[in-house]
Scaffold this active site. Structure first.
Site, PDB file in Angstrom:
ATOM      1  N   GLY A   1       0.779  -1.237   0.000  1.00  0.00           N
ATOM      2  CA  GLY A   1       0.000   0.000   0.000  1.00  0.00           C
ATOM      3  C   GLY A   1       0.809   1.285   0.000  1.00  0.00           C
ATOM      4  O   GLY A   1       0.376   2.298  -0.535  1.00  0.00           O
TER       5      GLY A   1
ATOM      6  N   ASP B   1       0.945   3.323   4.485  1.00  0.00           N
ATOM      7  CA  ASP B   1      -0.165   3.969   3.785  1.00  0.00           C
ATOM      8  C   ASP B   1      -1.171   4.545   4.782  1.00  0.00           C
ATOM      9  O   ASP B   1      -1.553   5.709   4.694  1.00  0.00           O
ATOM     10  CB  ASP B   1      -0.839   2.982   2.812  1.00  0.00           C
ATOM     11  CG  ASP B   1      -1.223   1.644   3.451  1.00  0.00           C
ATOM     12  OD1 ASP B   1      -0.973   1.446   4.661  1.00  0.00           O
ATOM     13  OD2 ASP B   1      -1.767   0.778   2.733  1.00  0.00           O
TER      14      ASP B   1
ATOM     15  N   ASP C   1      -4.682   2.179  11.089  1.00  0.00           N
ATOM     16  CA  ASP C   1      -6.077   1.876  11.407  1.00  0.00           C
ATOM     17  C   ASP C   1      -6.140   1.501  12.889  1.00  0.00           C
ATOM     18  O   ASP C   1      -6.170   2.372  13.750  1.00  0.00           O
ATOM     19  CB  ASP C   1      -6.518   0.752  10.459  1.00  0.00           C
ATOM     20  CG  ASP C   1      -7.984   0.427  10.534  1.00  0.00           C
ATOM     21  OD1 ASP C   1      -8.784   1.326  10.793  1.00  0.00           O
ATOM     22  OD2 ASP C   1      -8.354  -0.746  10.294  1.00  0.00           O
TER      23      ASP C   1
ATOM     24  N   LYS D   1      -6.557   6.915  10.770  1.00  0.00           N
ATOM     25  CA  LYS D   1      -7.951   6.847  11.225  1.00  0.00           C
ATOM     26  C   LYS D   1      -7.951   6.726  12.744  1.00  0.00           C
ATOM     27  O   LYS D   1      -8.069   5.609  13.273  1.00  0.00           O
ATOM     28  CB  LYS D   1      -8.639   5.605  10.632  1.00  0.00           C
ATOM     29  CG  LYS D   1      -9.010   5.738   9.176  1.00  0.00           C
ATOM     30  CD  LYS D   1      -9.975   4.646   8.743  1.00  0.00           C
ATOM     31  CE  LYS D   1      -9.276   3.470   8.144  1.00  0.00           C
ATOM     32  NZ  LYS D   1     -10.170   2.505   7.480  1.00  0.00           N
TER      33      LYS D   1
ATOM     34  N   ILE E   1     -11.192   3.353   2.709  1.00  0.00           N
ATOM     35  CA  ILE E   1     -10.790   4.144   1.544  1.00  0.00           C
ATOM     36  C   ILE E   1      -9.919   3.329   0.589  1.00  0.00           C
ATOM     37  O   ILE E   1      -9.238   2.388   1.007  1.00  0.00           O
ATOM     38  CB  ILE E   1     -10.049   5.437   1.970  1.00  0.00           C
ATOM     39  CG1 ILE E   1      -8.808   5.121   2.824  1.00  0.00           C
ATOM     40  CG2 ILE E   1     -10.992   6.394   2.693  1.00  0.00           C
ATOM     41  CD1 ILE E   1      -7.904   6.322   3.062  1.00  0.00           C
TER      42      ILE E   1
ATOM     43  N   ARG F   1      -5.639   0.424  -6.329  1.00  0.00           N
ATOM     44  CA  ARG F   1      -4.427   1.117  -5.848  1.00  0.00           C
ATOM     45  C   ARG F   1      -4.022   2.238  -6.802  1.00  0.00           C
ATOM     46  O   ARG F   1      -3.364   3.187  -6.423  1.00  0.00           O
ATOM     47  CB  ARG F   1      -3.253   0.134  -5.749  1.00  0.00           C
ATOM     48  CG  ARG F   1      -3.426  -0.960  -4.709  1.00  0.00           C
ATOM     49  CD  ARG F   1      -2.101  -1.690  -4.525  1.00  0.00           C
ATOM     50  NE  ARG F   1      -2.234  -2.971  -3.861  1.00  0.00           N
ATOM     51  CZ  ARG F   1      -2.281  -3.147  -2.547  1.00  0.00           C
ATOM     52  NH1 ARG F   1      -2.234  -2.109  -1.752  1.00  0.00           N
ATOM     53  NH2 ARG F   1      -2.373  -4.340  -2.018  1.00  0.00           N
TER      54      ARG F   1
HETATM   55  P1  IMP Z   1      -3.822  -1.814  11.322  1.00  0.00           P
HETATM   56  O1  IMP Z   1      -2.880  -2.864  11.823  1.00  0.00           O
HETATM   57  O2  IMP Z   1      -5.237  -2.136  11.718  1.00  0.00           O
HETATM   58  O3  IMP Z   1      -3.440  -0.409  11.674  1.00  0.00           O
HETATM   59  O4  IMP Z   1      -3.858  -2.019   9.751  1.00  0.00           O
HETATM   60  C1  IMP Z   1      -3.168  -1.231   8.873  1.00  0.00           C
HETATM   61  C2  IMP Z   1      -3.294  -1.825   7.483  1.00  0.00           C
HETATM   62  O5  IMP Z   1      -4.656  -2.179   7.165  1.00  0.00           O
HETATM   63  C3  IMP Z   1      -2.899  -0.782   6.462  1.00  0.00           C
HETATM   64  O6  IMP Z   1      -1.516  -0.809   6.193  1.00  0.00           O
HETATM   65  C4  IMP Z   1      -3.743  -1.173   5.263  1.00  0.00           C
HETATM   66  O7  IMP Z   1      -3.079  -2.149   4.489  1.00  0.00           O
HETATM   67  C5  IMP Z   1      -4.996  -1.777   5.855  1.00  0.00           C
HETATM   68  N1  IMP Z   1      -6.084  -0.776   5.924  1.00  0.00           N
HETATM   69  C6  IMP Z   1      -6.605  -0.196   7.031  1.00  0.00           C
HETATM   70  N2  IMP Z   1      -7.587   0.673   6.719  1.00  0.00           N
HETATM   71  C7  IMP Z   1      -7.681   0.657   5.366  1.00  0.00           C
HETATM   72  C8  IMP Z   1      -8.520   1.356   4.418  1.00  0.00           C
HETATM   73  O8  IMP Z   1      -9.378   2.200   4.748  1.00  0.00           O
HETATM   74  N3  IMP Z   1      -8.311   1.058   3.111  1.00  0.00           N
HETATM   75  C9  IMP Z   1      -7.380   0.157   2.680  1.00  0.00           C
HETATM   76  N4  IMP Z   1      -6.582  -0.515   3.524  1.00  0.00           N
HETATM   77  C10 IMP Z   1      -6.734  -0.272   4.855  1.00  0.00           C
END
Ligand code: IMP
Length: 182
Positions: free
Chosen positions: A43, A99, A102, A130, A152, A164
């Site tokens: 990403g 990228d 979350d 986020k 997104i 992408r």
């Molecule tokens: P986390 O471990 O939950 O913070 O996940 C992060 C990863 O989830 C990012 O690097 C993205 O690959 C994916 N991700 C989280 N939110 C989104 C989104 O809104 N769109 C696309 N990929 C997302």
């Protein structure tokens, strides 16, 4: 419920200004030092290629690929390294380029794991954040832009590997018009 690519949340012009601003901050903070940008595939590849051209300090790049294990669509924080770095990061000033943050689980794991390799410093730069979705505290030193809780795509971000290539960031919408992270 079927999902479709919806409205533009962040335009390409806004993204370009965001990258310029973050690049200027990093260039100022790292004056006199060389940085190693660690791109988290896939990403972050679009953000990395824009960001590196806005840095006026010496830059090297490397790539890492990880997969998050989880029940259903949520990550659990158990991260598997699919592709490790080529570079020995000991003594280097590392900036992990992501990228989007979350839940924060992937980044927390990555930051802790890379710290055990004795970099001179480690920081994180994420294009999007986020904060409403955060499950674990993780310091993100450089955030391009905070966004609301929506799933997104575009500017490197995907749904099942697609979208992408979209130059603007768009929200995925259900056919009933609802957004939100699946
Ligand atoms: P986390 O471990 O939950 O913070 O996940 C992060 C990863 O989830 C990012 O690097 C993205 O690959 C994916 N991700 C989280 N939110 C989104 C989104 O809104 N769109 C696309 N990929 C997302």
């Amino acid at each position: 419920m079927a999902r479709r690519v919806g409205e533009v949340l962040v335009s390409r012009e806004t993204i370009a200004r965001m990258v310029e601003t973050v690049g200027a901050r990093i260039s100022r903070d790292y004056q006199g030092r060389e940085v190693l940008l660690v791109c988290v595939l896939k990403g972050a590849c679009v953000f990395l290629s824009d960001l590196m051209r806005h840095l006026d300090v010496p830059v090297k790049i490397d790539f890492m690929s990880v997969s998050s294990y989880g029940a259903g669509t949520e990550t659990t924080g158990t991260v598997r390294i699919l592709r490790d770095l080529d570079t020995d990061i000991a003594g280097k000033h590392v900036i992990v380029v992501e990228d989007i943050v979350d839940t924060g689980l992937t980044l927390r794991y990555l930051k802790e794991m890379l710290s055990t390799r004795h970099p001179a410093s480690i920081a994180v730069c994420a294009a999007f954040d986020k904060p409403a979705r955060r499950k674990v505290a993780v310091e993100v030193e450089y955030v391009g832009m905070e966004i609301p809780d929506a799933f997104i795509v575009g500017y490197g971000l995907d749904l099942d590997g697609r979208y992408r290539n979209l130059p603007d960031v768009r929200v995925m919408t259900d056919d009933d018009g609802q957004g939100g992270t699946p």
